[in-house]
Design a protein around this motif. Structure first.
Motif, PDB file in Angstrom:
ATOM      1  N   LEU A  58       0.839  -1.195   0.000  1.00 54.33           N
ATOM      2  CA  LEU A  58       0.000   0.000   0.000  1.00 54.33           C
ATOM      3  C   LEU A  58       0.879   1.252   0.000  1.00 54.33           C
ATOM      4  CD1 LEU A  58      -2.733  -1.066   2.601  1.00 54.33           C
ATOM      5  CD2 LEU A  58      -2.631  -1.514   0.129  1.00 54.33           C
ATOM      6  N   LEU A  59       0.648   2.112  -0.999  1.00 53.40           N
ATOM      7  CA  LEU A  59       1.452   3.316  -1.201  1.00 53.40           C
ATOM      8  C   LEU A  59       0.564   4.541  -1.031  1.00 53.40           C
ATOM      9  CD1 LEU A  59       3.326   1.977  -4.339  1.00 53.40           C
ATOM     10  CD2 LEU A  59       4.245   2.172  -2.020  1.00 53.40           C
ATOM     11  N   ALA A  60       0.794   5.259   0.058  1.00 52.43           N
ATOM     12  CA  ALA A  60      -0.023   6.427   0.383  1.00 52.43           C
ATOM     13  C   ALA A  60       0.257   7.575  -0.571  1.00 52.43           C
ATOM     14  CB  ALA A  60       0.248   6.862   1.821  1.00 52.43           C
ATOM     15  N   GLY A  61      -0.661   8.542  -0.574  1.00 53.44           N
ATOM     16  CA  GLY A  61      -0.490   9.726  -1.399  1.00 53.44           C
ATOM     17  C   GLY A  61       0.257  10.822  -0.670  1.00 53.44           C
ATOM     18  N   GLY A  62       0.043  12.055  -1.115  1.00 49.88           N
ATOM     19  CA  GLY A  62       0.734  13.190  -0.503  1.00 49.88           C
ATOM     20  C   GLY A  62       2.239  13.069  -0.639  1.00 49.88           C
ATOM     21  N   HIS A  63       2.951  13.516   0.383  1.00 50.71           N
ATOM     22  CA  HIS A  63       4.414  13.416   0.324  1.00 50.71           C
ATOM     23  C   HIS A  63       4.926  12.029   0.694  1.00 50.71           C
ATOM     24  CE1 HIS A  63       4.475  13.612   4.685  1.00 50.71           C
ATOM     25  NE2 HIS A  63       3.980  14.847   4.702  1.00 50.71           N
ATOM     26  N   GLY A  64       4.043  11.176   1.204  1.00 52.22           N
ATOM     27  CA  GLY A  64       4.408   9.784   1.438  1.00 52.22           C
ATOM     28  C   GLY A  64       5.277   9.516   2.644  1.00 52.22           C
ATOM     29  N   PHE A  69       6.770   4.770  13.462  1.00 56.46           N
ATOM     30  CA  PHE A  69       7.482   4.571  14.719  1.00 56.46           C
ATOM     31  C   PHE A  69       7.715   3.069  14.942  1.00 56.46           C
ATOM     32  CE2 PHE A  69       5.187   8.620  15.530  1.00 56.46           C
ATOM     33  CZ  PHE A  69       6.294   9.427  15.792  1.00 56.46           C
ATOM     34  N   PRO A  70       8.678   2.722  15.812  1.00 55.51           N
ATOM     35  CA  PRO A  70       8.952   1.302  16.074  1.00 55.51           C
ATOM     36  C   PRO A  70       7.747   0.523  16.585  1.00 55.51           C
ATOM     37  CG  PRO A  70      10.779   2.646  16.851  1.00 55.51           C
ATOM     38  CD  PRO A  70       9.690   3.593  16.445  1.00 55.51           C
ATOM     39  N   ASN A  71       6.787   1.223  17.194  1.00 56.44           N
ATOM     40  CA  ASN A  71       5.600   0.520  17.701  1.00 56.44           C
ATOM     41  C   ASN A  71       4.513   0.349  16.635  1.00 56.44           C
ATOM     42  OD1 ASN A  71       4.525   3.073  17.433  1.00 56.44           O
ATOM     43  ND2 ASN A  71       3.946   3.307  19.588  1.00 56.44           N
ATOM     44  N   GLY A  72       4.781   0.791  15.407  1.00 49.98           N
ATOM     45  CA  GLY A  72       3.830   0.617  14.319  1.00 49.98           C
ATOM     46  C   GLY A  72       2.865   1.766  14.107  1.00 49.98           C
ATOM     47  N   SER A  73       2.965   2.814  14.903  1.00 49.78           N
ATOM     48  CA  SER A  73       2.112   3.991  14.696  1.00 49.78           C
ATOM     49  C   SER A  73       2.755   4.921  13.667  1.00 49.78           C
ATOM     50  CB  SER A  73       1.884   4.731  16.015  1.00 49.78           C
ATOM     51  OG  SER A  73       3.113   5.198  16.550  1.00 49.78           O
ATOM     52  N   PHE A  74       1.976   5.890  13.225  1.00 49.83           N
ATOM     53  CA  PHE A  74       2.408   6.775  12.149  1.00 49.83           C
ATOM     54  C   PHE A  74       2.438   8.219  12.639  1.00 49.83           C
ATOM     55  CE2 PHE A  74       0.321   3.097  10.443  1.00 49.83           C
ATOM     56  CZ  PHE A  74       1.043   2.738   9.320  1.00 49.83           C
ATOM     57  N   LYS A  75       3.500   8.927  12.300  1.00 47.39           N
ATOM     58  CA  LYS A  75       3.545  10.357  12.617  1.00 47.39           C
ATOM     59  C   LYS A  75       2.659  11.146  11.659  1.00 47.39           C
ATOM     60  CE  LYS A  75       6.726  14.209  13.468  1.00 47.39           C
ATOM     61  NZ  LYS A  75       8.153  14.635  13.502  1.00 47.39           N
ATOM     62  N   TRP A  76       2.534  10.650  10.428  1.00 49.12           N
ATOM     63  CA  TRP A  76       1.724  11.326   9.398  1.00 49.12           C
ATOM     64  C   TRP A  76       1.009  10.271   8.573  1.00 49.12           C
ATOM     65  CZ3 TRP A  76       1.476  11.012   4.087  1.00 49.12           C
ATOM     66  CH2 TRP A  76       0.759  12.030   3.429  1.00 49.12           C
ATOM     67  N   GLY A  77      -0.162  10.629   8.072  1.00 46.80           N
ATOM     68  CA  GLY A  77      -0.830   9.809   7.081  1.00 46.80           C
ATOM     69  C   GLY A  77      -1.849   8.818   7.604  1.00 46.80           C
ATOM     70  N   LEU A  82      -5.499   4.424   2.059  1.00 47.32           N
ATOM     71  CA  LEU A  82      -4.881   3.106   2.150  1.00 47.32           C
ATOM     72  C   LEU A  82      -4.303   2.821   3.528  1.00 47.32           C
ATOM     73  CD1 LEU A  82      -3.094   2.746  -1.314  1.00 47.32           C
ATOM     74  CD2 LEU A  82      -5.252   1.730  -0.564  1.00 47.32           C
ATOM     75  N   VAL A  83      -3.870   3.851   4.224  1.00 48.34           N
ATOM     76  CA  VAL A  83      -3.325   3.632   5.566  1.00 48.34           C
ATOM     77  C   VAL A  83      -4.447   3.280   6.536  1.00 48.34           C
ATOM     78  CG1 VAL A  83      -2.021   4.664   7.464  1.00 48.34           C
ATOM     79  CG2 VAL A  83      -1.371   5.171   5.101  1.00 48.34           C
ATOM     80  N   ARG A  84      -5.534   4.013   6.478  1.00 47.65           N
ATOM     81  CA  ARG A  84      -6.607   3.778   7.451  1.00 47.65           C
ATOM     82  C   ARG A  84      -7.392   2.500   7.172  1.00 47.65           C
ATOM     83  NH1 ARG A  84      -9.339   8.070   4.390  1.00 47.65           N
ATOM     84  NH2 ARG A  84     -11.415   7.383   3.728  1.00 47.65           N
ATOM     85  N   THR A  85      -7.268   1.960   5.973  1.00 47.61           N
ATOM     86  CA  THR A  85      -7.997   0.731   5.640  1.00 47.61           C
ATOM     87  C   THR A  85      -7.099  -0.509   5.650  1.00 47.61           C
ATOM     88  OG1 THR A  85      -7.658   1.064   3.254  1.00 47.61           O
ATOM     89  CG2 THR A  85      -9.683   1.969   4.225  1.00 47.61           C
ATOM     90  N   ARG A  86      -5.900  -0.395   6.160  1.00 50.21           N
ATOM     91  CA  ARG A  86      -4.962  -1.523   6.111  1.00 50.21           C
ATOM     92  C   ARG A  86      -5.544  -2.778   6.767  1.00 50.21           C
ATOM     93  NH1 ARG A  86      -3.428   2.350   9.706  1.00 50.21           N
ATOM     94  NH2 ARG A  86      -2.819   1.748  11.826  1.00 50.21           N
ATOM     95  N   THR A 107      13.013  13.142   5.873  1.00 39.18           N
ATOM     96  CA  THR A 107      12.714  14.550   6.128  1.00 39.18           C
ATOM     97  C   THR A 107      12.097  15.130   4.860  1.00 39.18           C
ATOM     98  OG1 THR A 107      14.964  15.206   5.480  1.00 39.18           O
ATOM     99  CG2 THR A 107      14.558  14.845   7.837  1.00 39.18           C
ATOM    100  N   ALA A 108      11.443  16.285   5.002  1.00 37.85           N
ATOM    101  CA  ALA A 108      10.817  16.924   3.851  1.00 37.85           C
ATOM    102  C   ALA A 108      11.858  17.136   2.746  1.00 37.85           C
ATOM    103  CB  ALA A 108      10.197  18.250   4.283  1.00 37.85           C
ATOM    104  N   PRO A 109      11.473  16.897   1.493  1.00 35.03           N
ATOM    105  CA  PRO A 109      10.126  16.661   0.975  1.00 35.03           C
ATOM    106  C   PRO A 109       9.713  15.185   0.905  1.00 35.03           C
ATOM    107  CG  PRO A 109      11.600  16.966  -0.869  1.00 35.03           C
ATOM    108  CD  PRO A 109      12.436  17.108   0.373  1.00 35.03           C
TER     109      PRO A 109
END
Length: 267
Positions: A58-64, A69-77, A82-86, A107-109
């Motif tokens: 699953l490949l998210a949109g935006g800047h991707g 994080f090591p615990n499997g959570s996401f800082k962004w997205g 596709l992320v929320r429906t995994r 890091t950005a971008p």
């Protein structure tokens, strides 16, 4: 006893009607880091039922830049379609890899300006190879919005025999792009694996107008099987190019994921 019997009969009816999937053994999500290029690793969250029918990247949109994080959570997205429906993909019997930006793009971008590069293709090739060894089932690339530029480009550059995907799913495809190469402008005639295109008929994003869809479908001349699923319904909130608009299948996620899973696992 009567209540339990009624529940059992209801579940049996739903199973026979195809409205309830049989329970599948599932494992806890894992965070996986694999080497791809010299000095570079690729991180993804991996979910799988006990016996997957296929695997999806699953490949998210935006800047991707999910910044997993090591615990499997996401800082962004986390809200990305596709992320929320995994977990919905996993419930359909599919092994799932939710892919972050690689270690040298944290890091950005992030993936902006990187999605159509040999380095990005090499990273995705490594994930495909890992999933093939891990699962032993066909591996599909699934992109949404800007993620379709990653998925489609990789499919044009990597034939199946050279480690490319077994199939391609494009959702909310970037159909026009004033600052880069949209998906229909890619050499899609090179794609020789099945392609499923999913698009909301009311997608309000200027880069994803449904009226532009024939340009995409007409370019897919080399695929053995292709189909366009035109989605309707749901609700649209906020920016029309964001994930809670029609662009992100807000309110119809389960239906869309179910149709994707049924198509890619069809005999």
């Amino acid at each position: 006893m009567k209540t339990a019997l009624r529940c059992w009969r209801l579940c049996l009816f739903l199973l026979l009607s195809g409205l309830l999937l049989p329970l599948r053994a599932q494992t806890a999500p894992q965070v996986v880091d694999i080497p791809t290029r010299p000095g570079v690793t690729q991180r993804f969250v991996y979910l799988t039922p006990g016996q997957p029918r296929a695997a999806v990247i699953l490949l998210a949109g935006g800047h991707g830049g999910l910044q997993i994080f090591p615990n499997g959570s996401f800082k962004w997205g986390e809200g990305n379609f596709l992320v929320r429906t995994r977990a919905l993909f996993e419930q359909q019997g599919l092994a799932v890899a939710v892919v972050d930006a690689p270690s040298d793009r944290q890091t950005a971008p992030f993936l902006s300006g990187f999605r159509q590069t040999p380095e990005h293709v090499a990273d995705l090739k490594a994930v495909i190879a890992w999933l093939r060894v891990k699962t032993g089932v066909p591996v599909w690339l699934v992109g949404t919005s800007r993620g379709t530029q990653s998925a489609a480009w990789a499919a044009t550059q990597l034939p199946r025999a050279d480690g490319g995907p077994d199939g391609l799913v494009l959702t909310s495809t970037i159909l026009t792009d004033p600052h880069g190469r949209a998906v229909p402008a890619m050499p899609l005639e090179r794609v020789a694996v099945p392609v499923l295109v999913v698009h909301h008929q009311q997608d309000g994003c200027a880069l994803c107008a449904f009226s532009e869809m024939p340009r995409l479908m007409d370019k897919l001349t080399g695929t053995p099987r292709k189909e366009l699923i035109a989605v309707s319904g749901g609700t649209s909130q906020g920016d029309p190019c964001e994930a809670r608009a029609y662009h992100g299948y807000n309110g119809v996620e389960a239906e869309v994921v179910g149709r994707i899973a049924a198509w890619i696992t069809a005999p």
